[in-house]
Design an enzyme around this catalytic site. Structure first.
Site, PDB file in Angstrom:
ATOM      1  N   HIS A   1       2.736 -25.253  13.568  1.00 44.45           N
ATOM      2  CA  HIS A   1       4.127 -25.994  13.591  1.00 44.45           C
ATOM      3  C   HIS A   1       4.102 -27.360  14.274  1.00 44.45           C
ATOM      4  O   HIS A   1       4.464 -28.472  13.483  1.00 44.45           O
ATOM      5  CB  HIS A   1       5.170 -25.232  14.105  1.00 44.45           C
ATOM      6  CG  HIS A   1       5.218 -23.731  13.431  1.00 44.45           C
ATOM      7  ND1 HIS A   1       5.081 -23.753  11.965  1.00 44.45           N
ATOM      8  CD2 HIS A   1       5.677 -22.394  13.745  1.00 44.45           C
ATOM      9  CE1 HIS A   1       5.198 -22.380  11.505  1.00 44.45           C
ATOM     10  NE2 HIS A   1       5.564 -21.623  12.731  1.00 44.45           N
TER      11      HIS A   1
ATOM     12  N   ARG B   1       0.911  -1.177  -0.055  1.00 45.86           N
ATOM     13  CA  ARG B   1       0.096  -0.022   0.038  1.00 45.86           C
ATOM     14  C   ARG B   1       0.805   1.188   0.130  1.00 45.86           C
ATOM     15  O   ARG B   1       0.546   2.183  -0.574  1.00 45.86           O
ATOM     16  CB  ARG B   1      -0.972  -0.089   1.448  1.00 45.86           C
ATOM     17  CG  ARG B   1      -2.014  -1.043   1.218  1.00 45.86           C
ATOM     18  CD  ARG B   1      -2.812  -1.067   2.610  1.00 45.86           C
ATOM     19  NE  ARG B   1      -3.374   0.326   2.933  1.00 45.86           N
ATOM     20  CZ  ARG B   1      -4.244   0.417   3.638  1.00 45.86           C
ATOM     21  NH1 ARG B   1      -3.970  -0.685   4.806  1.00 45.86           N
ATOM     22  NH2 ARG B   1      -4.830   1.639   3.953  1.00 45.86           N
TER      23      ARG B   1
ATOM     24  N   LYS C   1       8.597 -18.648  24.857  1.00 40.42           N
ATOM     25  CA  LYS C   1       9.780 -17.803  24.696  1.00 40.42           C
ATOM     26  C   LYS C   1      10.400 -17.138  25.775  1.00 40.42           C
ATOM     27  O   LYS C   1       9.738 -17.334  26.995  1.00 40.42           O
ATOM     28  CB  LYS C   1       8.815 -16.338  23.873  1.00 40.42           C
ATOM     29  CG  LYS C   1       8.553 -16.420  22.634  1.00 40.42           C
ATOM     30  CD  LYS C   1       7.981 -15.321  21.950  1.00 40.42           C
ATOM     31  CE  LYS C   1       7.643 -15.523  20.412  1.00 40.42           C
ATOM     32  NZ  LYS C   1       9.116 -15.848  19.607  1.00 40.42           N
TER      33      LYS C   1
ATOM     34  N   ASP D   1       0.184 -19.659  17.799  1.00 45.12           N
ATOM     35  CA  ASP D   1       1.385 -19.073  16.875  1.00 45.12           C
ATOM     36  C   ASP D   1       2.414 -20.410  16.737  1.00 45.12           C
ATOM     37  O   ASP D   1       2.746 -20.408  15.434  1.00 45.12           O
ATOM     38  CB  ASP D   1       2.274 -18.004  17.717  1.00 45.12           C
ATOM     39  CG  ASP D   1       3.647 -17.524  17.027  1.00 45.12           C
ATOM     40  OD1 ASP D   1       3.155 -17.217  15.604  1.00 45.12           O
ATOM     41  OD2 ASP D   1       4.709 -17.629  17.298  1.00 45.12           O
TER      42      ASP D   1
ATOM     43  N   LYS E   1       0.536 -19.366   7.878  1.00 44.19           N
ATOM     44  CA  LYS E   1      -0.423 -19.663   8.947  1.00 44.19           C
ATOM     45  C   LYS E   1      -0.599 -18.511   9.686  1.00 44.19           C
ATOM     46  O   LYS E   1       0.282 -17.730   9.745  1.00 44.19           O
ATOM     47  CB  LYS E   1       0.317 -20.902   9.909  1.00 44.19           C
ATOM     48  CG  LYS E   1       1.835 -20.569  10.492  1.00 44.19           C
ATOM     49  CD  LYS E   1       1.499 -19.592  11.683  1.00 44.19           C
ATOM     50  CE  LYS E   1       2.926 -19.528  12.277  1.00 44.19           C
ATOM     51  NZ  LYS E   1       3.007 -18.696  13.464  1.00 44.19           N
TER      52      LYS E   1
ATOM     53  N   ILE F   1      -4.688  -4.361  -1.215  1.00 43.37           N
ATOM     54  CA  ILE F   1      -5.456  -5.654  -1.596  1.00 43.37           C
ATOM     55  C   ILE F   1      -7.027  -5.609  -1.434  1.00 43.37           C
ATOM     56  O   ILE F   1      -7.513  -6.481  -1.817  1.00 43.37           O
ATOM     57  CB  ILE F   1      -5.064  -6.784  -0.549  1.00 43.37           C
ATOM     58  CG1 ILE F   1      -5.185  -8.220  -1.037  1.00 43.37           C
ATOM     59  CG2 ILE F   1      -5.547  -6.284   0.867  1.00 43.37           C
ATOM     60  CD1 ILE F   1      -4.761  -8.669  -2.097  1.00 43.37           C
TER      61      ILE F   1
END
Length: 465
Positions: free
Chosen positions: A226, A43, A326, A221, A134, A85
């Site tokens: 995964h 954009r 994390k 996430d 994903k 988009i």
């Protein structure tokens, strides 16, 4: 093979860090023709000089080990085009043409439905492909709706729901190791394996991803996609071939056999937590709730653990532990296969055997018991093998599969939906605080674990918020 690639969100982190370097690796390997063209659409407007400088900087930073001529060829082949988009006219100007095009949606997942509807309105040349990262939806209902929109746009075989984990060499070695070694396949079942841990723990914090991460957390996430994909490769029945139909059919079988957790089981078999202030190495880390872009009211977890079982002949009685976190003290990225102990020993005691597939770095380790100084003495024996680096990075392999039309490593529509069926009950329970949100200091082994053995419970419960 498709010779046009359009990347919407083409000046973002995914494009600069992974896609352009992957394309440079393909060029260096001789897998891209001289007439291959790349369009990075976004954009925000950029002039040609500014954009070319950006491409060169990204390739120097993230593909510095690739020959200069290959990087220069990608820079020359890449152009910037301004496109929104949600605007059919600007999208049509980018994707139209006589030859098929590969459209890569390097966009926030929330924009996928809008993007697909706009592309459907505009139309794609015959033979075109569409690629989505994903997560595929935010729950089962949204995944079903997104799949419906995609089915209106292109045939299923032209949809690439990519998960770069599946293109990692060691992830593919999980399947190769068990199928190509006679010593493993006969004992690859619940009679011999007590527990399999699928772990992705890292010292990294948010690294500037709060805008995305704070709305999803560790469960969505990492675990929902995964780690469930890794579970599929570990637990699947041997496919007849490695063609896309045989491979993906067997993966769906695994997901269908996973038993969704009940509300009564979720407090016992799941754990969530987020990191508080601490020290990782020599780096002082702020609490997650103090990170820029984080809304504490979201109660987003940075650590997620879920224990699953499979209702099938091979795996009944084996526990599968999926865990991701994390800001931990050490990086631990592996699949650990814990074998059951031998039924009887005439002497001493032996530790159960553990086979570890290291995902990053890529290693293979087997812990055995060996005779020590006498028949009564057992000592641990560990054998390790370093895996050779791959010819192509994961994203190079994924892009090559898209361009050549090989969907074997992409996620099929029913596979994406089955993954949400497994995780949705946990997300719902966590949103109702059925499971407390624990805390662990940044740089620690994580909630409820000590530092003497990675992943081992310490018997205590951390404080909750």
């Amino acid at each position: 093979m498709i010779t046009r690639l359009v990347i919407f969100g083409g000046t973002g982190d995914l494009s600069g860090r992974y896609l352009l370097p992957g394309l440079a690796a393909l060029r260096a390997a001789g897998r891209l023709s001289d007439d291959f063209r790349i369009v990075c659409a976004d954009r925000k407007n950029r002039d040609d000089t500014e954009f070319e400088s950006w491409v060169e900087t990204q390739l120097d930073r993230h593909a510095g080990d690739i020959p200069v001529d290959a990087r220069a060829a990608v820079t020359t082949a890449t152009r910037f085009r301004r496109a929104d988009i949600s605007d059919p006219d600007s999208v049509a100007a980018v994707v139209s043409g006589d030859s098929p095009v590969a459209v890569y949606l390097a966009l926030p997942p929330a924009l996928f439905p809008t993007a697909v509807q706009t592309l459907d309105q505009v139309g794609l040349p015959p033979g075109s492909k569409i690629v989505l990262e994903k997560p595929f939806g935010v729950d089962l209902v949204s995944a079903v709706e997104l799949n419906r929109l995609l089915a209106d746009l292109v045939p299923e075989e032209a949809v690439f729901r990519v998960d770069h984990f599946l293109a990692m060499t060691t992830v593919q070695n999980l399947l190769g190791s068990r199928l190509s070694n006679r010593v493993l396949e006969p004992i690859w079942n619940s009679a011999h394996i007590a527990r399999i841990e699928i772990i992705w723990e890292e010292t990294l914090t948010l690294e500037g991803r709060a805008g995305y991460y704070d709305h999803v957390g560790a469960l969505e996430d990492m675990v929902q996609n995964h780690l469930l994909q890794l579970l599929c490769l570990i637990a699947m029945e041997p496919p007849i071939t490695l063609s896309e139909r045989d491979l993906r059919d067997r993966k769906v079988d695994v997901l269908r056999s996973l038993r969704p957790l009940t509300d009564a089981e979720i407090p016992r078999r799941t754990r969530r937590a987020r990191y508080s202030a601490g020290t990782i190495g020599d780096r002082r880390v702020r609490s997650y709730t103090d990170e820029d872009g984080v809304n504490p009211r979201h109660r987003t977890e940075t650590f997620a653990e879920i224990e699953l079982t499979l209702d099938n002949w091979r795996w009944s009685g084996t526990e599968f532990v999926l865990r991701s976190g994390k800001a931990l003290g050490t990086d631990r990225k592996e699949v650990a296969v814990h074998f059951r102990p031998v039924p009887d020993l005439p002497f001493g005691t032996a530790q159960p055997n553990i086979l570890r597939f290291g995902l990053d770095p890529e290693t293979l380790t087997l812990a055995l018991n060996a005779i020590g100084g006498s028949a009564e003495q057992l000592v641990p024996l560990t054998m390790s093998a370093q895996i050779q680096p791959p010819d192509l990075p994961a994203y190079g392999r994924l892009v090559l599969d898209v361009l050549s039309g090989n969907p074997a490593l992409s996620i099929r529509a029913d596979e994406a939906e089955e993954a949400w069926r497994v995780v949705d009950p946990v997300i719902s329970a966590w949103s109702r605080d059925v499971v407390p949100l624990d805390e662990y200091p940044a740089g620690s082994p994580g909630p409820g674990r000590n530092s003497s053995e990675p992943g081992a419970p310490d018997g205590g419960r951390p404080r909750t918020t």
